[in-house]
Design a protein around this motif. Structure first.
Motif, mmCIF file in Angstrom:
data_model
loop_
_atom_site.group_PDB
_atom_site.id
_atom_site.type_symbol
_atom_site.label_atom_id
_atom_site.label_comp_id
_atom_site.label_asym_id
_atom_site.label_seq_id
_atom_site.Cartn_x
_atom_site.Cartn_y
_atom_site.Cartn_z
ATOM 1 N N SER A 120 0.858 -1.186 0.000
ATOM 2 C CA SER A 120 0.000 0.000 0.000
ATOM 3 C C SER A 120 0.891 1.231 0.000
ATOM 4 O O SER A 120 1.429 1.629 1.029
ATOM 5 C CB SER A 120 -0.912 -0.013 1.236
ATOM 6 O OG SER A 120 -1.649 1.173 1.331
ATOM 7 N N ALA A 158 -0.558 -1.083 -4.753
ATOM 8 C CA ALA A 158 -1.718 -0.186 -4.846
ATOM 9 C C ALA A 158 -1.256 1.224 -4.490
ATOM 10 O O ALA A 158 -0.750 1.460 -3.400
ATOM 11 C CB ALA A 158 -2.821 -0.635 -3.886
ATOM 12 N N SER A 207 -2.215 5.144 -3.809
ATOM 13 C CA SER A 207 -3.385 5.917 -3.402
ATOM 14 C C SER A 207 -3.303 7.398 -3.767
ATOM 15 O O SER A 207 -4.262 8.141 -3.547
ATOM 16 C CB SER A 207 -3.599 5.792 -1.897
ATOM 17 O OG SER A 207 -2.537 6.405 -1.190
ATOM 18 N N GLN A 249 -9.376 2.206 1.458
ATOM 19 C CA GLN A 249 -10.119 1.301 0.588
ATOM 20 C C GLN A 249 -9.197 0.247 -0.017
ATOM 21 O O GLN A 249 -9.553 -0.940 -0.095
ATOM 22 C CB GLN A 249 -10.805 2.104 -0.523
ATOM 23 C CG GLN A 249 -11.904 3.033 -0.037
ATOM 24 C CD GLN A 249 -12.402 3.970 -1.124
ATOM 25 O OE1 GLN A 249 -11.761 4.150 -2.161
ATOM 26 N NE2 GLN A 249 -13.559 4.583 -0.892
ATOM 27 N N GLN A 250 -8.021 0.663 -0.419
ATOM 28 C CA GLN A 250 -7.082 -0.260 -1.054
ATOM 29 C C GLN A 250 -6.569 -1.311 -0.070
ATOM 30 O O GLN A 250 -6.363 -2.471 -0.447
ATOM 31 C CB GLN A 250 -5.925 0.524 -1.670
ATOM 32 C CG GLN A 250 -6.336 1.357 -2.872
ATOM 33 C CD GLN A 250 -5.218 2.221 -3.412
ATOM 34 O OE1 GLN A 250 -4.243 2.531 -2.709
ATOM 35 N NE2 GLN A 250 -5.331 2.652 -4.654
ATOM 36 N N ARG A 310 -8.225 -2.561 2.454
ATOM 37 C CA ARG A 310 -9.312 -3.536 2.596
ATOM 38 C C ARG A 310 -9.411 -4.426 1.363
ATOM 39 O O ARG A 310 -9.632 -5.641 1.474
ATOM 40 C CB ARG A 310 -10.629 -2.804 2.847
ATOM 41 C CG ARG A 310 -10.694 -2.141 4.229
ATOM 42 C CD ARG A 310 -11.901 -1.222 4.371
ATOM 43 N NE ARG A 310 -11.909 -0.579 5.677
ATOM 44 C CZ ARG A 310 -12.696 -0.944 6.695
ATOM 45 N NH1 ARG A 310 -13.556 -1.945 6.543
ATOM 46 N NH2 ARG A 310 -12.642 -0.318 7.858
ATOM 47 N N GLN A 311 -9.230 -3.843 0.195
ATOM 48 C CA GLN A 311 -9.289 -4.626 -1.032
ATOM 49 C C GLN A 311 -8.150 -5.640 -1.106
ATOM 50 O O GLN A 311 -8.359 -6.792 -1.514
ATOM 51 C CB GLN A 311 -9.248 -3.688 -2.243
ATOM 52 C CG GLN A 311 -10.514 -2.865 -2.432
ATOM 53 C CD GLN A 311 -10.364 -1.764 -3.463
ATOM 54 O OE1 GLN A 311 -9.265 -1.519 -3.978
ATOM 55 N NE2 GLN A 311 -11.463 -1.078 -3.773
ATOM 56 N N LEU A 312 -6.962 -5.223 -0.707
ATOM 57 C CA LEU A 312 -5.834 -6.147 -0.707
ATOM 58 C C LEU A 312 -6.091 -7.318 0.232
ATOM 59 O O LEU A 312 -5.803 -8.473 -0.104
ATOM 60 C CB LEU A 312 -4.556 -5.410 -0.293
ATOM 61 C CG LEU A 312 -3.956 -4.444 -1.320
ATOM 62 C CD1 LEU A 312 -2.853 -3.597 -0.675
ATOM 63 C CD2 LEU A 312 -3.390 -5.211 -2.517
ATOM 64 N N ASP A 332 -9.043 -8.480 1.143
ATOM 65 C CA ASP A 332 -10.106 -9.296 0.560
ATOM 66 C C ASP A 332 -9.614 -10.112 -0.631
ATOM 67 O O ASP A 332 -10.146 -11.202 -0.910
ATOM 68 C CB ASP A 332 -11.273 -8.404 0.116
ATOM 69 C CG ASP A 332 -12.025 -7.788 1.293
ATOM 70 O OD1 ASP A 332 -11.909 -8.328 2.419
ATOM 71 O OD2 ASP A 332 -12.712 -6.765 1.082
ATOM 72 N N GLN A 333 -8.611 -9.591 -1.335
ATOM 73 C CA GLN A 333 -8.074 -10.299 -2.493
ATOM 74 C C GLN A 333 -7.202 -11.483 -2.105
ATOM 75 O O GLN A 333 -6.845 -12.297 -2.952
ATOM 76 C CB GLN A 333 -7.265 -9.331 -3.364
ATOM 77 C CG GLN A 333 -8.124 -8.307 -4.108
ATOM 78 C CD GLN A 333 -7.293 -7.206 -4.731
ATOM 79 O OE1 GLN A 333 -6.045 -7.277 -4.745
ATOM 80 N NE2 GLN A 333 -7.950 -6.176 -5.247
ATOM 81 N N SER A 351 -8.710 0.307 8.911
ATOM 82 C CA SER A 351 -8.418 -0.634 7.826
ATOM 83 C C SER A 351 -7.339 -1.634 8.234
ATOM 84 O O SER A 351 -7.380 -2.795 7.820
ATOM 85 C CB SER A 351 -7.982 0.128 6.575
ATOM 86 O OG SER A 351 -9.040 0.924 6.090
#
Length: 385
Positions: free
Chosen positions: A66, A102, A104, A113-114, A116-118, A120-121, A139
């Motif tokens: 991140s 990612a 930002s 957001q990124q 959390r996305q990482l 979840d991925q 986060s």
């Protein structure tokens, strides 16, 4: 992805809290290592990845990076080194599969957001540099609760669900300021060039500058500008300051990488060159090489390659269940002598260069990092039990 064994994320989080655990965590380190924590603002409690935690799957693992921004030579150097040298090194050892990046753009909302996305991925761990102190906390906790550790480097975060690997930036700010204050005889007008607003290391550095000012009543801080850790931005902002402040300027305290830009601003404005601290930038260091009286000592506090090595190795050691002893791994500033700068750059160097010196003795990696882990092992030769 990583999983917590024995209990859920919320239950396990209690072991990471600071407070009564702080002294025991710090006292678990060798006496010499403890010295780096004096006046540090980084958390010193027990970390969340102790015994009883293990990754969900075996290596090779995937790291999520991140990154808050990519707008200066430090970030460019660090990213290039990360993807072209660090990643292949760990891939060859069979430990890292890939690093997912990612960016930002300096927006905390986007970075949250990124993260959390990482998580979840399905990345196995998240690393982040130069972050805000508290803006990412929710986060970071989200990632922790999904089994994904978070490692902050080149700037600590104040989350009990993360591990930070950083320099004592408050100490650095004080050391850099005193270097300039002493050079001008302890009195005079000084300009303060700060870094990226809101970034933890920039805030801690500035606290150190203020610490030093209290000890030098003859120093007058006549202004401050945000150099954004960029030579070009610093040059523009210092030129603006000089245009509206015709009074004598005796020195400049600058967060790396701003010294080169500050020098350019002075020269292009026709103002006398005044003492500026050397923070590892090759342009300013080159000027020093050819003007030995310009500075007494330089200092490394966030060399991009050394910091990248420290951040990634800390993450890999966590995945290897080596168990960090303390929530923040902290090291002191690293002096740069005139002879070291001259040997590295030579006298035919470019005073406008936008590169970086790296410490000759290396940064905090390898056996030096062993002292901060319960079950230390060479991360590249580690074998899964």
């Amino acid at each position: 992805m990583l999983a917590l064994t024995g209990c859920g994320g919320n239950d396990f989080a209690g072991s990471s809290q600071t407070g009564s655990t702080s002294g025991s965590a710090l006292s678990s380190l060798p006496a010499q290592a403890q010295k780096a924590y004096i006046n540090s603002d980084a958390l010193t409690g027990q970390p969340p990845y102790l015994d009883g935690w293990k990754p969900k799957g075996p290596p090779p693992w995937t790291i999520g990076y991140s990154s808050p921004y990519a707008g200066n030579s430090w970030q460019t150097t660090a990213m290039d080194y990360l993807m072209k040298q660090v990643l292949p090194r760990y891939q060859k050892a069979g430990l890292i599969k890939n690093i997912v990046v990612a960016q930002s753009g300096g927006d905390d909302t986007v970075q949250n957001q990124q993260i959390r996305q990482l998580a979840d991925q399905g990345v196995d761990i998240i690393i982040a540099c130069c972050s805000a102190k508290t803006a990412l906390n929710l986060s970071i906790q989200y990632a922790y609760n999904t089994g994904v550790p978070f490692v902050a480097w080149s700037g600590h975060v104040d989350s009990p669900y993360a591990v930070s690997a950083v320099t004592n930036y408050r100490e650095a700010g004080s050391v850099f300021a005193k270097e300039v204050f002493d050079k001008i005889g302890g009195k005079g007008n000084v300009l303060d060039v700060q870094g990226v607003p809101g970034a933890t290391n920039a805030i801690d550095f500035e606290t150190g500058v203020q610490d030093a000012l209290k000890q030098y009543p003859g120093i007058k801080l006549v202004g401050s500008v945000n150099g954004m850790w960029s030579a070009s931005v610093t040059k523009t902002e210092v030129q603006k300051f000089l245009a509206t402040h015709p009074e004598k300027l005796d020195g400049i305290v600058a967060q790396p990488a701003s010294a080169t830009g500050a020098l350019q601003a002075l020269e292009q404005s026709g103002r006398p060159v005044v003492p500026i601290n050397i923070g590892g930038e090759t342009g300013a260091a080159c000027y020093w090489v050819n003007h030995p009286d310009f500075a007494t000592t330089g200092y490394n506090i966030w060399p991009p390659k050394g910091e990248t090595d420290l951040g990634v190795e800390t993450a890999v050691r966590i995945l290897e269940q080596q168990g960090p002893k303390i929530q923040s791994i902290v090291l002191s500033v690293s002096p740069i002598t005139y002879d070291e700068a001259k040997k590295a750059l030579g006298t035919d160097c470019d005073p406008n260069a936008d590169g970086w010196l790296e410490p000759t003795g290396g940064w905090l990696t390898g056996k030096q990092l062993d002292a901060f882990f319960q079950h230390p092992s060479d991360p590249l030769t580690w074998k899964q039990q």
